[in-house]
Design a protein around this motif. Structure first.
Motif, mmCIF file in Angstrom:
data_model
loop_
_atom_site.group_PDB
_atom_site.id
_atom_site.type_symbol
_atom_site.label_atom_id
_atom_site.label_comp_id
_atom_site.label_asym_id
_atom_site.label_seq_id
_atom_site.Cartn_x
_atom_site.Cartn_y
_atom_site.Cartn_z
ATOM 1 N N LYS A 1 -3.029 28.597 74.794
ATOM 2 C CA LYS A 1 -2.271 29.700 75.152
ATOM 3 C C LYS A 1 -0.972 29.425 74.951
ATOM 4 O O LYS A 1 -0.140 30.098 74.421
ATOM 5 N N LEU A 2 -0.399 28.262 75.374
ATOM 6 C CA LEU A 2 0.990 27.761 75.404
ATOM 7 C C LEU A 2 1.465 27.538 74.193
ATOM 8 O O LEU A 2 2.326 28.013 73.475
ATOM 9 N N ALA A 3 0.316 26.876 73.283
ATOM 10 C CA ALA A 3 0.847 26.610 71.831
ATOM 11 C C ALA A 3 0.988 27.930 70.964
ATOM 12 O O ALA A 3 1.931 27.996 70.034
ATOM 13 N N ILE A 4 0.229 28.776 71.191
ATOM 14 C CA ILE A 4 0.335 30.046 70.536
ATOM 15 C C ILE A 4 1.526 30.724 70.599
ATOM 16 O O ILE A 4 1.929 31.435 70.017
ATOM 17 N N ASN A 5 1.708 30.706 71.840
ATOM 18 C CA ASN A 5 2.814 31.465 72.495
ATOM 19 C C ASN A 5 4.251 30.934 72.589
ATOM 20 O O ASN A 5 5.274 31.531 73.133
ATOM 21 N N HIS A 6 4.269 29.912 71.984
ATOM 22 C CA HIS A 6 5.422 29.156 72.056
ATOM 23 C C HIS A 6 5.867 28.610 73.283
ATOM 24 O O HIS A 6 7.127 28.555 73.576
ATOM 25 N N GLY A 7 5.113 28.497 74.247
ATOM 26 C CA GLY A 7 5.377 27.953 75.660
ATOM 27 C C GLY A 7 5.820 29.407 76.367
ATOM 28 O O GLY A 7 5.454 30.372 76.129
ATOM 29 N N THR A 8 6.339 29.113 77.505
ATOM 30 C CA THR A 8 6.627 30.151 78.256
ATOM 31 C C THR A 8 8.097 30.390 78.795
ATOM 32 O O THR A 8 8.356 30.910 79.757
ATOM 33 N N ALA A 9 9.021 29.630 77.963
ATOM 34 C CA ALA A 9 10.382 29.675 78.286
ATOM 35 C C ALA A 9 10.929 31.354 78.214
ATOM 36 O O ALA A 9 11.838 31.767 79.000
ATOM 37 N N ASP A 10 10.090 32.116 77.285
ATOM 38 C CA ASP A 10 10.754 33.460 77.242
ATOM 39 C C ASP A 10 10.114 34.217 78.371
ATOM 40 O O ASP A 10 10.729 35.370 78.673
ATOM 41 N N GLN A 11 9.112 33.784 78.714
ATOM 42 C CA GLN A 11 8.450 34.470 80.034
ATOM 43 C C GLN A 11 9.292 34.512 81.456
ATOM 44 O O GLN A 11 9.305 35.380 82.184
ATOM 45 N N VAL A 12 10.072 33.303 81.313
ATOM 46 C CA VAL A 12 10.991 33.236 82.658
ATOM 47 C C VAL A 12 11.798 34.285 82.537
ATOM 48 O O VAL A 12 12.113 34.977 83.511
ATOM 49 N N LEU A 13 12.323 34.615 81.392
ATOM 50 C CA LEU A 13 13.247 35.801 81.361
ATOM 51 C C LEU A 13 12.760 37.155 81.913
ATOM 52 O O LEU A 13 13.366 38.082 82.238
ATOM 53 N N LYS A 14 11.577 37.190 81.682
ATOM 54 C CA LYS A 14 11.011 38.582 81.924
ATOM 55 C C LYS A 14 10.331 38.886 83.407
ATOM 56 O O LYS A 14 10.187 39.854 83.855
ATOM 57 N N ILE A 15 10.173 37.781 84.130
ATOM 58 C CA ILE A 15 9.663 37.888 85.410
ATOM 59 C C ILE A 15 10.777 38.419 86.302
ATOM 60 O O ILE A 15 11.880 38.501 86.178
ATOM 61 N N LYS A 16 10.204 39.119 87.320
ATOM 62 C CA LYS A 16 11.206 40.103 87.946
ATOM 63 C C LYS A 16 11.798 39.401 89.196
ATOM 64 O O LYS A 16 11.324 38.368 89.836
ATOM 65 N N GLU A 17 12.914 39.889 89.739
ATOM 66 C CA GLU A 17 13.652 39.221 90.866
ATOM 67 C C GLU A 17 13.288 39.982 91.972
ATOM 68 O O GLU A 17 12.836 41.026 92.136
ATOM 69 N N ILE A 18 12.672 39.218 92.944
ATOM 70 C CA ILE A 18 11.963 39.628 94.146
ATOM 71 C C ILE A 18 13.071 39.577 95.389
ATOM 72 O O ILE A 18 12.665 39.793 96.572
ATOM 73 N N GLY A 19 14.300 38.924 95.358
ATOM 74 C CA GLY A 19 15.003 38.784 96.175
ATOM 75 C C GLY A 19 16.502 38.670 95.933
ATOM 76 O O GLY A 19 16.786 38.516 94.918
ATOM 77 N N ASP A 20 17.114 38.408 97.109
ATOM 78 C CA ASP A 20 18.805 37.648 96.917
ATOM 79 C C ASP A 20 18.943 37.030 98.217
ATOM 80 O O ASP A 20 18.072 36.526 98.762
ATOM 81 N N GLN A 21 20.276 36.740 98.105
ATOM 82 C CA GLN A 21 20.711 35.496 99.111
ATOM 83 C C GLN A 21 20.105 35.872 100.407
ATOM 84 O O GLN A 21 19.745 35.126 101.503
ATOM 85 N N GLU A 22 20.374 37.189 100.882
ATOM 86 C CA GLU A 22 20.227 37.566 102.206
ATOM 87 C C GLU A 22 18.960 37.548 102.430
ATOM 88 O O GLU A 22 18.343 37.238 103.666
ATOM 89 N N LEU A 23 18.028 38.090 101.464
ATOM 90 C CA LEU A 23 16.579 37.940 101.864
ATOM 91 C C LEU A 23 15.889 36.711 101.868
ATOM 92 O O LEU A 23 15.225 36.341 102.933
ATOM 93 N N TRP A 24 16.431 35.938 100.864
ATOM 94 C CA TRP A 24 15.882 34.403 100.975
ATOM 95 C C TRP A 24 16.184 33.849 102.297
ATOM 96 O O TRP A 24 15.538 33.130 102.959
ATOM 97 N N LEU A 25 17.345 33.911 102.916
ATOM 98 C CA LEU A 25 17.691 33.383 104.179
ATOM 99 C C LEU A 25 16.897 33.810 105.224
ATOM 100 O O LEU A 25 16.567 33.153 106.117
ATOM 101 N N SER A 26 16.584 35.230 105.212
ATOM 102 C CA SER A 26 15.908 35.683 106.318
ATOM 103 C C SER A 26 14.432 35.164 106.295
ATOM 104 O O SER A 26 13.955 35.031 107.106
ATOM 105 N N VAL A 27 13.925 34.953 104.900
ATOM 106 C CA VAL A 27 12.617 34.320 104.857
ATOM 107 C C VAL A 27 12.587 33.091 105.573
ATOM 108 O O VAL A 27 11.499 32.748 106.261
ATOM 109 N N ILE A 28 13.414 32.146 104.799
ATOM 110 C CA ILE A 28 13.415 31.014 105.536
ATOM 111 C C ILE A 28 13.640 30.908 107.172
ATOM 112 O O ILE A 28 12.895 30.078 107.758
ATOM 113 N N ARG A 29 14.354 31.664 107.556
ATOM 114 C CA ARG A 29 14.467 31.955 109.305
ATOM 115 C C ARG A 29 13.050 32.442 109.598
ATOM 116 O O ARG A 29 12.429 32.126 110.874
#
Length: 338
Positions: free
Chosen positions: A213-241
């Motif tokens: 699958k990786l060979a056919i799709n030229h790896g997953t570098a393009d897929q990184v750009l497509k994944i959704k952002e699920i948080g920000d600095q404030e949310l991440w800090l709250s999760v750690i706490r």
């Protein structure tokens, strides 16, 4: 927290020095349900870019949930950098990259002061380590003095340059990759460096179906750009706490400490796990509990993350391997009874 009346005013004074750390955490933590969802979303994002490596995905998720620095050790081309980029993209925070090379200087990492002739003053220019997520790619290709530039950053979340201390952003996560020491042009990380990485794992080669699958799709570098952002600095800090509020019983804490202490008693281990390792192991077990939608830690959480949390800190005599040693220790140390 203590509270006393001020006889001169109607206001009340708070003794901040006596506020418990747990109470401070509660003030800015999320509810556990929100933290559970955050963990699931993280795993989903990571699984889109890294195929067939469930343990590495779990360790990366625990790193984000707890703020433990992450070291990815493996051969080139298996997806270490891709996973690190996916972490930064998922959190939607400022990220920077440091490419390891033999001529990399400490100032290339931490920053430097430059003289401004117009103002006749020195101006500090921060380096890439001042981002919230720092990817140190091929860290063991940098010379030891440059590796040492990260020691203060990782332990104290600050940088001292020319006698002035500069605080790093909070949260601050360092994700480093390193190639096998048998490869040319590598400099082994010193023990004080590896001990500051809370977690370490390898990714391994994918199964044949995933590699096709990786060979056919030229790896997953393009897929990184497509994944959704699920948080920000404030949310991440709250999760750690929030992860810091996951309950750990005395019996489970004793179990984790005994695992670390056991490594110091073996004749074929020249350097065992430090007290810092025990702290990190318990902290990481809290992250495993969140992934499993629990607000308390069980002995199995400690077992699951023990290899990733402890093995890389050990200095062992050949032909012993740290991962195998941890597996044997887990079979030797008695689990606490319910």
């Amino acid at each position: 927290m203590t509270l006393k009346d001020n006889p001169d005013t109607d206001e009340q004074e708070f003794n901040l020095e006596k506020i418990s750390p747990e109470l401070l955490l509660k003030d800015t933590a999320l509810g556990f349900d929100s933290a559970f969802k955050f963990a699931v979303d993280l795993l989903d994002n990571f699984s889109q870019v890294l195929y067939g490596s469930p343990y590495a995905l779990m360790v990366a998720t625990v790193s984000v949930l707890t703020g433990e620095h992450l070291l990815l050790e493996d051969a080139p081309g298996v997806g270490k950098t891709i996973l690190a980029k996916a972490i930064a993209k998922s959190l939607g925070v400022q990220a920077s990259r440091i490419q390891g090379q033999p001529d990399l200087l400490p100032s290339d990492v931490t920053g430097f002061s430059i003289f401004n002739p117009e103002t006749t003053q020195w101006t500090f220019r921060p380096g890439p380590v001042f981002s919230q997520i720092v990817l140190c790619d091929e860290l063991n290709r940098t010379p030891p003095r440059t590796q040492a530039a990260l020691l203060e950053c990782m332990e104290e979340a600050q940088v001292t340059i020319d006698g002035t201390t500069h605080l790093l952003p909070n949260p601050h996560l360092i994700i480093a990759t390193q190639n096998p020491l048998s490869q040319q042009g590598t400099f082994p990380l010193v023990e004080s460096q590896t001990d500051r990485f809370g977690l370490s794992c390898s990714i391994g080669y994918p199964q044949i179906e995933d590699e096709i699958k990786l060979a056919i799709n030229h790896g997953t570098a393009d897929q990184v750009l497509k994944i959704k952002e699920i948080g920000d600095q404030e949310l991440w800090l709250s999760v750690i706490r929030t992860s810091g509020l996951v309950h750990v019983s005395e019996a489970v804490a004793r179990y984790a400490v005994e695992i670390c202490r056991y490594t110091r008693e073996q004749p074929f281990i020249s350097l065992g796990a430090s007290p810092r390792a025990a702290i990190s192991l318990i902290n990481s077990a809290r992250g495993v509990a969140l992934i499993n939608r629990r607000d308390y830690v069980i002995p199995n959480d400690v077992q699951v993350i023990a290899t990733a949390s402890v093995a890389h800190r050990l200095a062992v005599d050949p032909p012993h391997r740290p991962q195998e040693i941890i597996s044997n220790i887990l079979r030797s140390v008695a689990q606490p009874r319910p």
